[in-house]
Design a protein around this motif. Structure first.
Motif, PDB file in Angstrom:
ATOM      1  N   LYS A 160       0.829  -1.208   0.000  1.00  0.00           N
ATOM      2  CA  LYS A 160       0.000   0.000   0.000  1.00  0.00           C
ATOM      3  C   LYS A 160       0.862   1.256   0.000  1.00  0.00           C
ATOM      4  CE  LYS A 160      -3.945  -2.109   2.360  1.00  0.00           C
ATOM      5  NZ  LYS A 160      -4.750  -2.143   3.609  1.00  0.00           N
ATOM      6  N   ASN A 161       2.021   1.202   0.645  1.00  0.00           N
ATOM      7  CA  ASN A 161       2.902   2.360   0.753  1.00  0.00           C
ATOM      8  C   ASN A 161       3.903   2.460  -0.401  1.00  0.00           C
ATOM      9  OD1 ASN A 161       1.782   3.168   3.230  1.00  0.00           O
ATOM     10  ND2 ASN A 161       3.066   1.706   4.338  1.00  0.00           N
ATOM     11  N   ARG A 162       3.990   1.418  -1.207  1.00  0.00           N
ATOM     12  CA  ARG A 162       4.984   1.368  -2.282  1.00  0.00           C
ATOM     13  C   ARG A 162       4.583   2.273  -3.448  1.00  0.00           C
ATOM     14  NH1 ARG A 162       5.390  -3.979  -5.966  1.00  0.00           N
ATOM     15  NH2 ARG A 162       3.270  -3.250  -6.386  1.00  0.00           N
ATOM     16  N   GLU A 163       5.584   2.941  -4.010  1.00  0.00           N
ATOM     17  CA  GLU A 163       5.421   3.681  -5.261  1.00  0.00           C
ATOM     18  C   GLU A 163       6.244   2.978  -6.336  1.00  0.00           C
ATOM     19  OE1 GLU A 163       6.362   7.786  -5.100  1.00  0.00           O
ATOM     20  OE2 GLU A 163       4.950   8.229  -3.474  1.00  0.00           O
ATOM     21  N   VAL A 164       5.653   2.792  -7.518  1.00  0.00           N
ATOM     22  CA  VAL A 164       6.348   2.121  -8.620  1.00  0.00           C
ATOM     23  C   VAL A 164       6.760   3.153  -9.658  1.00  0.00           C
ATOM     24  CG1 VAL A 164       6.177   0.399 -10.445  1.00  0.00           C
ATOM     25  CG2 VAL A 164       5.069  -0.014  -8.242  1.00  0.00           C
ATOM     26  N   HIS A 165       8.043   3.118 -10.049  1.00  0.00           N
ATOM     27  CA  HIS A 165       8.578   4.027 -11.057  1.00  0.00           C
ATOM     28  C   HIS A 165       9.102   3.197 -12.229  1.00  0.00           C
ATOM     29  CE1 HIS A 165       8.695   7.786  -8.563  1.00  0.00           C
ATOM     30  NE2 HIS A 165       8.488   6.872  -7.657  1.00  0.00           N
ATOM     31  N   TYR A 166       8.669   3.535 -13.430  1.00  0.00           N
ATOM     32  CA  TYR A 166       9.086   2.834 -14.632  1.00  0.00           C
ATOM     33  C   TYR A 166      10.198   3.619 -15.312  1.00  0.00           C
ATOM     34  CZ  TYR A 166       4.685   0.364 -13.877  1.00  0.00           C
ATOM     35  OH  TYR A 166       3.671  -0.352 -13.321  1.00  0.00           O
ATOM     36  N   MET A 167      11.290   2.953 -15.605  1.00  0.00           N
ATOM     37  CA  MET A 167      12.451   3.605 -16.216  1.00  0.00           C
ATOM     38  C   MET A 167      12.630   3.133 -17.653  1.00  0.00           C
ATOM     39  SD  MET A 167      16.373   3.632 -14.782  1.00  0.00           S
ATOM     40  CE  MET A 167      15.919   4.591 -13.352  1.00  0.00           C
ATOM     41  N   ASP A 168      12.872   4.079 -18.548  1.00  0.00           N
ATOM     42  CA  ASP A 168      13.096   3.777 -19.962  1.00  0.00           C
ATOM     43  C   ASP A 168      14.482   4.308 -20.331  1.00  0.00           C
ATOM     44  OD1 ASP A 168      13.169   3.492 -22.688  1.00  0.00           O
ATOM     45  OD2 ASP A 168      11.168   4.324 -23.051  1.00  0.00           O
ATOM     46  N   ILE A 169      15.436   3.412 -20.545  1.00  0.00           N
ATOM     47  CA  ILE A 169      16.822   3.837 -20.792  1.00  0.00           C
ATOM     48  C   ILE A 169      16.996   4.537 -22.127  1.00  0.00           C
ATOM     49  CG2 ILE A 169      17.782   2.024 -19.324  1.00  0.00           C
ATOM     50  CD1 ILE A 169      18.526   0.503 -21.902  1.00  0.00           C
ATOM     51  N   SER A 170      16.026   4.400 -23.037  1.00  0.00           N
ATOM     52  CA  SER A 170      16.149   5.034 -24.350  1.00  0.00           C
ATOM     53  C   SER A 170      15.691   6.492 -24.335  1.00  0.00           C
ATOM     54  CB  SER A 170      15.341   4.265 -25.398  1.00  0.00           C
ATOM     55  OG  SER A 170      13.954   4.357 -25.122  1.00  0.00           O
ATOM     56  N   VAL A 171      14.817   6.851 -23.417  1.00  0.00           N
ATOM     57  CA  VAL A 171      14.211   8.181 -23.397  1.00  0.00           C
ATOM     58  C   VAL A 171      14.677   9.020 -22.214  1.00  0.00           C
ATOM     59  CG1 VAL A 171      12.040   9.458 -23.257  1.00  0.00           C
ATOM     60  CG2 VAL A 171      12.163   7.363 -24.619  1.00  0.00           C
ATOM     61  N   ASP A 172      14.694   8.440 -21.032  1.00  0.00           N
ATOM     62  CA  ASP A 172      15.018   9.196 -19.820  1.00  0.00           C
ATOM     63  C   ASP A 172      16.452   9.701 -19.857  1.00  0.00           C
ATOM     64  OD1 ASP A 172      12.506   8.499 -19.013  1.00  0.00           O
ATOM     65  OD2 ASP A 172      13.149   6.832 -17.759  1.00  0.00           O
ATOM     66  N   GLN A 173      16.654  10.888 -19.325  1.00  0.00           N
ATOM     67  CA  GLN A 173      17.972  11.527 -19.339  1.00  0.00           C
ATOM     68  C   GLN A 173      18.397  11.875 -17.917  1.00  0.00           C
ATOM     69  OE1 GLN A 173      19.814  11.944 -22.185  1.00  0.00           O
ATOM     70  NE2 GLN A 173      18.160  10.848 -23.229  1.00  0.00           N
ATOM     71  N   ILE A 174      19.681  11.721 -17.624  1.00  0.00           N
ATOM     72  CA  ILE A 174      20.190  12.131 -16.323  1.00  0.00           C
ATOM     73  C   ILE A 174      20.453  13.629 -16.346  1.00  0.00           C
ATOM     74  CG2 ILE A 174      21.222   9.870 -15.897  1.00  0.00           C
ATOM     75  CD1 ILE A 174      23.955  11.148 -16.386  1.00  0.00           C
ATOM     76  N   SER A 175      20.380  14.256 -15.172  1.00  0.00           N
ATOM     77  CA  SER A 175      20.520  15.714 -15.112  1.00  0.00           C
ATOM     78  C   SER A 175      21.964  16.165 -15.326  1.00  0.00           C
ATOM     79  CB  SER A 175      20.008  16.221 -13.759  1.00  0.00           C
ATOM     80  OG  SER A 175      20.725  15.607 -12.695  1.00  0.00           O
ATOM     81  N   ASP A 176      22.927  15.340 -14.896  1.00  0.00           N
ATOM     82  CA  ASP A 176      24.338  15.701 -15.042  1.00  0.00           C
ATOM     83  C   ASP A 176      24.913  15.085 -16.312  1.00  0.00           C
ATOM     84  OD1 ASP A 176      26.922  16.522 -14.709  1.00  0.00           O
ATOM     85  OD2 ASP A 176      27.408  15.101 -13.102  1.00  0.00           O
ATOM     86  N   LYS A 177      24.909  15.851 -17.387  1.00  0.00           N
ATOM     87  CA  LYS A 177      25.397  15.351 -18.673  1.00  0.00           C
ATOM     88  C   LYS A 177      26.905  15.092 -18.662  1.00  0.00           C
ATOM     89  CE  LYS A 177      21.621  15.348 -21.169  1.00  0.00           C
ATOM     90  NZ  LYS A 177      21.120  14.119 -21.819  1.00  0.00           N
TER      91      LYS A 177
END
Length: 420
Positions: free
Chosen positions: A254-271
């Motif tokens: 009930k307390n869990r949050e699920v996050h889906y990650m896509d390595i092709s689209v998502d970008q890290i903030s520190d380039k």
């Protein structure tokens, strides 16, 4: 007026103590501020009631005890799950992981910061029943801390200790801070890897995948454009995810949050942390035949798999992140910082993992083990400080002197047996 000023300074000081974890300075500075207030009163010839002195002292002590009580009672625990879909079989992912983890540790290390391997041994997992590898590491973080904090904080506050149990496909990592201790702070990452099977497609629900969990999010919301929780959840319901891969209790679900990650689209903030050729949407493997991965590749690839067309194999890494922070006043900030940092680490690692596939694709088990030893050896040598090297040199010299003394004693005993 003086009492009001004193209370304002007191609460400001208390807030600073929360932020710097320097609780033992609280009473010390309270007494200094009280002395300043008293001195100012005498200097200005302002009436200072005799009852104010014991009152302020009692108030300071009571406030400090109340602070300690709240700190012992307040505990924040965060439970979040990251799901990362990768185009590999379980066996290929295991080989790639054995290659990529040491390499990423080596690249993240410098002369003062990095990951030091302390211990490595085999163990038998109670979860999978398989033989695995147990490791202990130290994360040196001196350069990530502002200079004024380094001057105040003890060295134990500038490092993290890691204990990891890797019995693939199940892995567990626990991070603690020597300064805070396990009771106040613990950061746990538990991972389970599972390959997608077309046979499981019939079990995929239509629409929402789990009514018990909190709204799911896409990691794209962290790095690119935001998506609504409902849209993300509905889109990912097309894939055959395990809804409780890590056997959570009903309360934790009930307390869990699920996050889906896509390595092709998502970008890290520190380039700056990414090198050329480490973007999956641009990489094309010559040996592995993987890539480039385009937007929504996992959904298109899964449809091909179900239709019997040529497609990449697919598996998912379920990463459960649990953060326990029992430090009153800053728990929320610590949780937010650690979560945002960890999700960037996850994204960067899996992007590099995919783009390094040509480097490990045709390596044998022996070659990967040799690479592992080489990477950690280089990291350990890099992290060896001048003080440690000097200490090791002194210890070696002492050991050499001791050996010479033993040799002299043996020679004397041979010449004069009565000495023995």
């Amino acid at each position: 007026f003086l009492l009001f000023q004193f209370l304002c300074l007191l609460f400001l000081l208390q807030f600073l103590c929360f932020c710097l974890f320097l609780q033992f300075l609280f009473l010390f500075f309270c007494s200094i501020f009280f002395a300043l207030a008293l001195s100012l009163s005498l200097f200005l010839s302002t009436p200072f009631p005799s009852l104010s002195v014991p009152f302020l002292l009692c108030f300071s002590v009571a406030l400090f005890l109340l602070f300690v009580f709240f700190q012992s009672c307040v505990e924040m625990t965060v439970i979040k799950e990251v799901r990362v879909v990768m185009p590999f079989t379980l066996e290929d992912f295991k080989r790639g992981q054995l290659y990529s983890v040491p390499r990423s540790s080596r690249e993240a290390s410098s002369a003062t910061d990095g990951i030091e391997l302390v211990k490595k041994e085999s163990f038998k997992s109670e979860v999978t029943g398989k033989e695995g590898t147990y490791t202990e590491k130290i994360y040196h973080l001196e350069n990530y801390v502002p200079g004024f904090l380094k001057a105040i904080l003890p060295s134990s506050a500038l490092k993290l200790e890691e204990k990891a149990w890797d019995a693939y496909p199940h892995c567990k990592t626990v991070l603690t801070n020597p300064f805070l201790g396990e009771e106040k702070f613990q950061f746990t990452i538990e991972t389970f890897h599972k390959e997608f099977d077309p046979k499981d497609a019939s079990d995929v629900p239509n629409g929402s995948s789990d009514s018990n969990e909190k709204d799911s999010k896409s990691s794209g919301g962290w790095f690119s454009k935001k998506k609504s929780a409902k849209e993300t959840k509905l889109r990912h319901s097309e894939l055959p995810y395990l809804e409780n891969a890590l056997n959570l209790s009903e309360e934790d679900l009930k307390n869990r949050e699920v996050h889906y990650m896509d390595i092709s689209v998502d970008q890290i903030s520190d380039k700056k942390g990414m090198k050329e050729g480490e973007e999956p949407n641009q990489f094309e493997g010559k040996k592995s035949g993987l890539g480039p991965l385009q937007k929504d590749w996992q959904f298109d690839n899964w449809k091909k798999t179900l239709n019997g067309e040529k497609a990449y194999p697919m598996m998912c890494a379920y990463k459960l992140v649990t953060i326990k922070c029992k430090v009153f006043g800053i728990g929320g900030r610590v949780e937010s910082f650690l979560w945002s940092t960890e999700i960037e680490i996850f994204l960067k690692f899996h992007k590099q993992f995919f783009c390094w596939s040509d480097d490990w694709w045709d390596l044998t088990k022996e070659q990967i083990e040799e690479h592992d030893k080489k990477m950690f050896s280089e990291t350990s040598n890099l992290l060896a400080s001048p003080e440690n090297k000097k200490k090791e040199k002194n210890e070696a010299e002492d050991a050499e002197k001791l050996e010479k003394l033993k040799d002299l004693k043996l020679e004397e005993e041979e010449v004069n047996p009565s000495v023995a």
